[in-house]
Design a protein around this motif. Sequence first.
Motif, mmCIF file in Angstrom:
data_model
loop_
_atom_site.group_PDB
_atom_site.id
_atom_site.type_symbol
_atom_site.label_atom_id
_atom_site.label_comp_id
_atom_site.label_asym_id
_atom_site.label_seq_id
_atom_site.Cartn_x
_atom_site.Cartn_y
_atom_site.Cartn_z
ATOM 1 N N LEU A 67 -7.148 2.334 3.112
ATOM 2 C CA LEU A 67 -7.544 0.926 3.199
ATOM 3 C C LEU A 67 -7.372 0.388 4.620
ATOM 4 O O LEU A 67 -8.133 -0.472 5.059
ATOM 5 C CB LEU A 67 -6.737 0.084 2.197
ATOM 6 C CG LEU A 67 -7.104 0.346 0.730
ATOM 7 C CD1 LEU A 67 -6.078 -0.248 -0.221
ATOM 8 C CD2 LEU A 67 -8.483 -0.225 0.404
ATOM 9 N N SER A 84 -5.957 -10.066 5.761
ATOM 10 C CA SER A 84 -6.697 -8.856 5.376
ATOM 11 C C SER A 84 -6.950 -7.940 6.579
ATOM 12 O O SER A 84 -7.301 -6.778 6.402
ATOM 13 C CB SER A 84 -8.005 -9.221 4.689
ATOM 14 O OG SER A 84 -8.719 -10.073 5.522
ATOM 15 N N TYR A 89 -4.369 -3.397 2.753
ATOM 16 C CA TYR A 89 -3.979 -2.860 1.436
ATOM 17 C C TYR A 89 -3.322 -3.928 0.566
ATOM 18 O O TYR A 89 -3.610 -4.032 -0.624
ATOM 19 C CB TYR A 89 -3.061 -1.637 1.602
ATOM 20 C CG TYR A 89 -2.101 -1.751 2.766
ATOM 21 C CD1 TYR A 89 -2.519 -1.441 4.069
ATOM 22 C CD2 TYR A 89 -0.801 -2.200 2.592
ATOM 23 C CE1 TYR A 89 -1.659 -1.569 5.145
ATOM 24 C CE2 TYR A 89 0.067 -2.322 3.675
ATOM 25 C CZ TYR A 89 -0.368 -2.014 4.938
ATOM 26 O OH TYR A 89 0.469 -2.164 6.007
ATOM 27 N N VAL A 92 -6.006 -6.285 -0.799
ATOM 28 C CA VAL A 92 -6.760 -5.701 -1.921
ATOM 29 C C VAL A 92 -5.899 -5.674 -3.182
ATOM 30 O O VAL A 92 -6.315 -6.116 -4.261
ATOM 31 C CB VAL A 92 -7.235 -4.260 -1.559
ATOM 32 C CG1 VAL A 92 -7.772 -3.540 -2.783
ATOM 33 C CG2 VAL A 92 -8.278 -4.302 -0.454
#
Length: 507
Positions: A67, A84, A89, A92
């Motif tokens: 990620l 983000s 990660y 998400v």
Amino acid sequence: MEASLQLVMNSMSLGILCASIVFILVGKLVFSCWIIPFLGYRKLKRNGFSGPKPSFPFGNLNDIKLLSSFSSSSPLSISNNIHSTAFPYFAVWQKLYGKVMVYWLGTEAFLYIADPQFVKEMSADIKGKGWGKPNVFKQDREPMFGSGLVMVEGDDWVRHRHVITPAFSPANLKSATDMLDRWGSLVSSGQPEIDVEREIIRTAGEIIAKTSFGISYGNGRKVLEKLRDVQITLFKTNRYVGVPFGKYLNLKETLEAKALGEEIDALLHEIIAERRTKIRGGEAKDLLGMLMADDKNKRALTTKELVDECKTFFFGGHETTALSLTWTLLLLAIHPTWQEELREEIKLVVGDGELRDVAMLAGLKKMGWVMNEVLRLYPPAPNVQRQARQDIRVGKVVIPNGTNMWIDVVSMHHDEKLWGKDVHEFKPERFEDNIYGGCNHKMGFLPFGFGGRMCVGRNLTAMEYKIMLTLILTRFSFSLSPNYCHEPSHMLSLRPKHGMPLIFKPL
Ligand code: HEM
């Protein structure tokens, strides 16, 4: 015949002994690397904590790497919506599992927390002394912090904190003026673009070396350079922290960090030995002097503890403050009206004279709002860590003893539900009448951590920040260089991955 029977018997017993040792070792290994984490996993699940599915033995490390590889940087757009980018990660996983969830670094479970009410409830009955720090980080970061104040626990923490707290008195910040002289000559020699991240970190290092340890930058620089090398080595993205025998998978980095740690210890031993002779002559005015002055007291720190505290303060004392100034210069470069507002305030409070009187700093109120807003948008310490040393009840759930905790400060500081629709905007005035910046939860703004373990250096930081920013603003105006590429990234602290080039004009 009898002799050869005896020989067979002996070699059989040796064989049985060897087999038993191997059996015990393998059993221990399976127990600590597989059964304990598996039982921990079940306990956390039973308590309703969910999260990304871990795999043995890497946990979620591979997901983190994957990620992170999608994270983007941009030379053109500067958005303060950084969660983000810096922690893709977590961004998400939060969408999938909520603001309290479990993820795994190898076989180490981490309770991820981005909910201030949960932080409040879990810490309600725990004093500073009752908190642990994740053992996995203590071992990994030993070359940087040893058992200094950031990592030490229990009664030892009480003793260290007791010796250290009174040592925070107004410091000698002359080296900040030296930095500005250096910048002045760079600008007049036709080189107006300066990487302020590098420059400010250097100066903040100079300040901590001088004020806390009474040593010249020459000596301090050696320690700082090596600490920086350890930091780079430890935060290489391909490391396996938390994976059983992970240090052997990264043998080169592990040995490199260990060797650097030993070199730093040796340098600090020298500095301490030199100070011991001076203290006998009656000189003990700085942090190191005060920590050593109590040598005969039973609460006094041992030489090994002193070395670890020196490392902790060398590192903790310069990088965070330097980064708060670096991010401030970015935000002021793109909000020149705030540069003007602050210059006006400086004129009112300081006049045309020099900022000599520390009491004047309290008058720089708008600068205080700016500092808080920068620490909100770009917290140099982007997370706070704990380890449970007992079962902790939070409402209906229990955090089992031994669970590591990762409190995501960046996420809370960028949470629209806590701060409102303008959460990503640079608006220092939100701190005008409110020390929480209008955040609707008192635990939603945690740049310096919380509870008894809150940062000891926060007042020193505020002072150093205001003095250095005043000196910069009264000498230069500045704007962003087209070479700047916006990618806040996590390397223990939150830093600009590609430096911070700005264009300076003398006023
Ligand atoms: C902008 C500047 C700074 C920031 C953002 C910052 C942030 C933090 C944070 C988040 C913690 C962890 C608190 C917790 O676990 O609840 C901490 C602890 C600590 N900080 Fe700072 N810090 C700054 C400046 C300084 C300075 C200037 C020094 C020393 C001169 C310092 C020394 C320490 C130490 C020794 C601890 C450990 C305290 C303990 O566990 O008892 N920090 N800091």
